[in-house]
Design a protein around this motif. Structure first.
Motif, PDB file in Angstrom:
ATOM      1  N   LEU A   1      88.516  16.219  59.398  1.00 10.09           N
ATOM      2  CA  LEU A   1      87.514  16.042  60.418  1.00 10.09           C
ATOM      3  C   LEU A   1      86.414  15.244  59.885  1.00 10.09           C
ATOM      4  O   LEU A   1      86.233  15.329  58.619  1.00 10.09           O
ATOM      5  N   GLU A   2      85.690  14.615  60.662  1.00  8.56           N
ATOM      6  CA  GLU A   2      84.414  13.767  60.416  1.00  8.56           C
ATOM      7  C   GLU A   2      83.540  14.806  59.535  1.00  8.56           C
ATOM      8  O   GLU A   2      83.343  16.019  60.124  1.00  8.56           O
ATOM      9  N   LEU A   3      82.962  14.294  58.575  1.00 13.80           N
ATOM     10  CA  LEU A   3      82.123  15.386  57.891  1.00 13.80           C
ATOM     11  C   LEU A   3      80.552  15.111  58.513  1.00 13.80           C
ATOM     12  O   LEU A   3      79.919  13.964  58.405  1.00 13.80           O
TER      13      LEU A   3
ATOM     14  N   GLY B   1      73.753  19.871  57.891  1.00  8.27           N
ATOM     15  CA  GLY B   1      73.646  21.261  57.957  1.00  8.27           C
ATOM     16  C   GLY B   1      73.488  21.664  59.443  1.00  8.27           C
ATOM     17  O   GLY B   1      73.461  20.684  60.376  1.00  8.27           O
ATOM     18  N   GLU B   2      73.511  23.232  59.543  1.00  9.71           N
ATOM     19  CA  GLU B   2      73.402  23.518  61.034  1.00  9.71           C
ATOM     20  C   GLU B   2      72.023  23.385  61.478  1.00  9.71           C
ATOM     21  O   GLU B   2      71.041  23.598  60.811  1.00  9.71           O
ATOM     22  N   LEU B   3      72.089  23.215  62.831  1.00  9.05           N
ATOM     23  CA  LEU B   3      71.022  23.194  63.505  1.00  9.05           C
ATOM     24  C   LEU B   3      70.190  24.405  63.236  1.00  9.05           C
ATOM     25  O   LEU B   3      68.837  24.608  63.307  1.00  9.05           O
TER      26      LEU B   3
ATOM     27  N   PRO C   1      74.065  27.756  67.677  1.00  6.90           N
ATOM     28  CA  PRO C   1      73.400  26.701  66.781  1.00  6.90           C
ATOM     29  C   PRO C   1      74.403  26.541  65.760  1.00  6.90           C
ATOM     30  O   PRO C   1      74.476  25.534  65.025  1.00  6.90           O
ATOM     31  N   GLU C   2      75.336  27.498  64.951  1.00 13.00           N
ATOM     32  CA  GLU C   2      76.097  27.371  64.093  1.00 13.00           C
ATOM     33  C   GLU C   2      76.939  26.126  64.261  1.00 13.00           C
ATOM     34  O   GLU C   2      77.647  25.569  63.145  1.00 13.00           O
ATOM     35  N   ASN C   3      77.314  25.824  65.560  1.00  8.93           N
ATOM     36  CA  ASN C   3      78.417  24.857  65.982  1.00  8.93           C
ATOM     37  C   ASN C   3      77.807  23.401  66.273  1.00  8.93           C
ATOM     38  O   ASN C   3      78.137  22.562  66.983  1.00  8.93           O
TER      39      ASN C   3
END
Ligand SMILES: Cc1ccc2c(c1)c1c3c(c(C)cc1n2CCCN)C(=O)NC3=O
Length: 277
Positions: free
Chosen positions: A94-96, A100-102, A143-145
């Motif tokens: 997958l694209e990197l 970081g997470e929102l 938010p983690e996604n």
């Protein structure tokens, strides 16, 4: 069923640090041996026997790949690059997104000012509109996604389509999935899911971005579910004292129990808080 790249993954990529892990998947940073480019590789543990409770059934893995292929290519949605298979795993390259997470971004600031929150919400709405236009529902918006593409930049991408699926009008889908804090009443009541299920979750994300607190979170899962099905939330002056009426109205249009009356992604994009001056 889909046939995935049989060529050994290790011949094309060097595996680097672990980026995160879930129940049946681990994500690593990997480097293409040909180009030196960095990617994320999500190793999904295959379920060996139908009766087993470990690993992910092949149909679910194929669904995640199909969905990613159908919606990749939008600037606010993660892009799938390649798929490999080993004895134990299916590996999604997958694209990197390295910003970081929102979630961390919000925690670092406790909460965001309205203009910044609105800029993020607009991007998430554009990503969701792309999904819903393709009859894809994410079903795990939180938010983690939502990850920032690069450090210091504000472009964000929706990641992790492990729970998402195609939902076509007229084919009801019911499932008890998602993260309790973010699920809509129809999930708790095991009623048909729809794009509106994502819109409720967007309301929860918006509420958190503006206040730093979670609207329906109770002391345990049952209390959280009870808050959700009774739409028991409020804008306490402690956290929303300086929040505009427009922002609160935007959230209020999403915390609607009847999924058919809830604001759609287009309603949200046309809402004065988002459409702006
Ligand atoms: C720099 C970094 C750090 C952690 C990452 C990722 C990237 C990441 C990524 C992805 C997924 C599904 C999970 C990821 N995780 C796991 C945590 C996601 N909430 C992904 O698809 N691309 C990523 O870069």
């Amino acid at each position: 069923s889909l046939t995935f790249n049989e060529a050994p993954f290790a011949e094309s990529y060097d595996v680097g640090e672990e980026l995160g892990s879930g129940q049946f998947a681990v994500v690593y940073k990997v480097t293409s041996r040909k180009t030196g480019e960095k990617f994320a590789a999500k190793f999904i543990k295959k379920r060996r026997y139908a009766t087993s409770r470990r690993g992910v059934p092949r149909a679910h893995i194929e669904r995640e790949v199909e969905v990613l292929k159908a919606v990749g290519g939008h600037e606010n949605v993660i892009q799938i690059i390649d798929v490999f298979e080993t004895g134990n795993d299916v590996i999604l390259v997958l694209e990197l997104v390295s910003g970081g997470e929102l979630f961390d971004h919000v925690c670092a600031r406790e909460h965001l000012d309205e203009a910044e929150a609105c800029a993020f919400i607009k991007q998430i709405l554009n990503g969701i509109r792309h999904l819903h236009t393709n009859y894809v529902v994410h079903l795990d918006i939180k938010p983690e996604n939502l990850m920032l593409r690069k450090k210091g930049e504000t472009q964000l991408k929706l990641i992790d389509f492990g729970l998402s699926r195609h939902i076509y009008p007229g084919t009801p889908v019911k499932d008890m999935i998602g993260t309790p804090e973010f699920v809509a009443p129809e999930v708790v009541n095991y009623e048909p899911l729809s794009p509106a299920t994502d819109m409720w979750a967007l309301g929860v994300v918006t509420y958190i971005l503006l206040s730093g607190v979670s609207p329906f979170l109770g002391r345990n899962r049952d209390e959280t579910f009870c808050n959700i099905t009774s739409v028991n939330y409020h804008f306490s002056p402690t956290y929303f004292g300086t929040t505009s009426q427009l922002a609160k109205d935007f959230i209020g249009r999403l915390f609607v129990k009847d999924s058919h009356s809830r604001a759609t992604v287009d309603d949200c994009l046309n809402h004065p808080w988002v459409r702006g001056p």
